[in-house]
Design an enzyme around this catalytic site. Structure first.
Site, PDB file in Angstrom:
ATOM      1  CB  THR A  39      -0.924   0.023   1.227  1.00 11.78           C
ATOM      2  OG1 THR A  39      -0.147  -0.340   2.373  1.00 11.78           O
ATOM      3  CG2 THR A  39      -2.084  -0.937   1.073  1.00 11.78           C
ATOM      4  CB  SER A 139      18.531  -6.444   6.177  1.00 10.90           C
ATOM      5  OG  SER A 139      18.254  -6.942   4.886  1.00 10.90           O
ATOM      6  CB  SER A 140      17.933  -3.087   1.961  1.00  6.55           C
ATOM      7  OG  SER A 140      16.538  -3.118   1.847  1.00  6.55           O
ATOM      8  CG  ASP A 184      10.605  -1.387   4.105  1.00  2.00           C
ATOM      9  OD1 ASP A 184       9.422  -1.569   4.464  1.00  2.00           O
ATOM     10  OD2 ASP A 184      11.147  -2.019   3.184  1.00  2.00           O
TER      11      ASP A 184
HETATM   12  C1  GLA Z   1       9.030  -4.053   0.752  1.00  2.00           C
HETATM   13  C2  GLA Z   1       9.199  -2.607   0.304  1.00  2.00           C
HETATM   14  C3  GLA Z   1       8.182  -1.692   0.985  1.00  2.00           C
HETATM   15  C4  GLA Z   1       6.766  -2.242   0.863  1.00  2.00           C
HETATM   16  C5  GLA Z   1       6.721  -3.719   1.205  1.00  2.00           C
HETATM   17  C6  GLA Z   1       5.381  -4.339   0.919  1.00  2.00           C
HETATM   18  O1  GLA Z   1       9.350  -4.161   2.101  1.00  2.00           O
HETATM   19  O2  GLA Z   1      10.504  -2.162   0.606  1.00  2.00           O
HETATM   20  O3  GLA Z   1       8.277  -0.401   0.450  1.00  2.00           O
HETATM   21  O4  GLA Z   1       6.225  -1.981  -0.384  1.00  2.00           O
HETATM   22  O5  GLA Z   1       7.699  -4.464   0.518  1.00  2.00           O
HETATM   23  O6  GLA Z   1       4.415  -3.811   1.759  1.00  2.00           O
END
Ligand code: GLA
Length: 390
Positions: A39, A139-140, A184
């Site tokens: 999302t 982790s990234s 993230d």
């Molecule tokens: C990865 C991406 C996030 C997000 C999720 C799914 O973690 O880095 O930006 O889109 O997938 O919710």
């Protein structure tokens, strides 16, 4: 490992391998997403929390423009470049060989310079982390945010948390070539102890939501490593953009349940859009349920989220479905389970009353085998603070 242990390790590594004593320390956590998958890049809502695992950085300033970086896990690798090197002509340009984490470090330093015209000098950097890689625990983002915070500190610049998050997202989008959203990085920068974060990914606003007392987080790895993640991930993002365009919208954030009946949507676009529309609703309902300690509603939201990822967004694999099912059943009437993260393998998150945590852990250990026939890796996580200096 505690943050201080990571700092001690990074500090010792900097001394031992690069012969430098530390000028400063930074830490950035990973995250677990409780609900709200795919999302973020649709301008929608997510509900992650930062966790106690992450990346520690020890840095020492240099008086030239060389950047040397060392990381000890899984093996000791050193990589270096000059800030005057021509970098970043476009996505993927960071893949100049070197260890797998190298493109992230270069991309982040470039993003920091571009974002704020920071006059970064050369740096010696040592990295120490305790996040499993490729498990869906960011982790990234943790690596990029930690390196960015170290860069800002080395330039005596106090960078606003959201700016740091967006720079870290750009490092992945423009340099590494993964078109991830901002969840993230926002979780890693804005995390608070004992709180989940209701993030509006378009407005970039963050509302902390207290975790109900006595609710534990158990994350279990399916053992299915996420293959071809970047291409499948980018493909899902493109299909969301396409669905929005078919509806004449700038983003699926503005799609509604009524709009899902629009004949301009073909079958695939309808599925993808329906996941995003309903997932946004579930995030808001789950945040409310968390706030009021309504663990039954939370359970329904998590189960429906998993079904939507499986049937409409098609990002689960059968091992993950099995694991989520097993956890859902073992948790009982209060609390729930769903796949967490980008999908195509990775982890399931369980929210479970503390007094049922051991029973859940045992049920998973006894009832699930990873593809190699071993019991799955498991982590007991706490909602934790965001990026910090040592
Ligand atoms: C990865 C991406 C996030 C997000 C999720 C799914 O973690 O880095 O930006 O889109 O997938 O919710």
């Amino acid at each position: 490992m505690t943050v201080n242990t990571l700092f001690d390790r990074a500090d010792a590594l900097l001394r031992r391998t690069l012969g430098r004593s530390t000028d400063g320390l930074a830490f950035a956590p990973g995250r677990v997403n409780l609900i709200g998958e795919h999302t973020d890049y649709n301008g929608g809502f997510v509900l992650p929390c930062a966790i106690q695992l992450g990346t520690g950085v020890a840095w020492a300033a240099r008086d030239d423009d060389l950047v040397r970086v060392v990381r000890s896990d899984p093996q000791e690798d050193v990589a270096e470049f000059r800030l005057s090197d021509r970098l970043g002509a476009g996505p993927g340009t960071g893949r100049t060989g070197g260890p797998p984490w190298w493109a992230y470090v270069q991309g982040m330093m470039l993003a920091m310079r571009q974002a704020h015209g920071l006059s970064l000098g050369g740096l010696d950097i040592a990295l120490a982390g305790d996040l499993p890689m490729g498990a869906g625990l960011s982790s990234s983002a943790s690596l990029c945010v930690a390196v960015g915070q170290a860069c800002a500190a080395s330039a005596a610049f106090e960078m606003p948390r959201t700016h740091l998050a967006l720079a870290a997202q750009r490092a992945e989008n423009d340099f590494v070539g993964c078109r991830c959203g901002n969840m993230d990085q926002m979780a890693s920068t804005h995390g608070q102890a004992g709180k989940a974060l209701l993030i509006d990914c378009r407005a970039l606003s963050v509302q902390p939501i207290s975790m109900p007392p006595g609710l534990a987080i158990l994350v279990v790895h399916s053992g299915v490593e996420r293959g071809l993640v970047d291409s499948a991930y980018n493909e899902r993002r493109a299909s969301c953009d396409r669905a929005a365009a078919l509806l004449g919208l700038g983003s699926l954030r503005d799609a509604t349940t009524d709009l899902l009946a629009d004949p301009r949507l073909d079958a695939l676009a309808l599925q993808r859009a329906r996941h995003v529309v309903t997932e946004n609703e579930r995030v808001l309902a789950a945040a409310q349920a968390l706030q009021t300690g309504d663990l039954r509603t939370l359970r329904e939201c998590m189960a429906a989220s998993h079904r939507s990822m499986r049937d409409d967004f098609a990002i689960t694999v059968s091992a993950v479905d099995r694991l989520a099912d097993l956890m859902h059943t073992a948790i009982g009437a209060e609390g729930g389970a769903r796949m967490t993260g980008g999908g195509f393998g990775g982890c399931v998150v369980g929210l479970v009353p503390e007094d049922r945590l051991n029973a859940l852990d045992q049920a998973v250990a006894a009832g699930y085998r990873d593809p190699h026939g071993s019991p799955p890796r498991r982590w007991r996580l706490r909602a934790s603070t965001g990026v910090s200096l040592g």
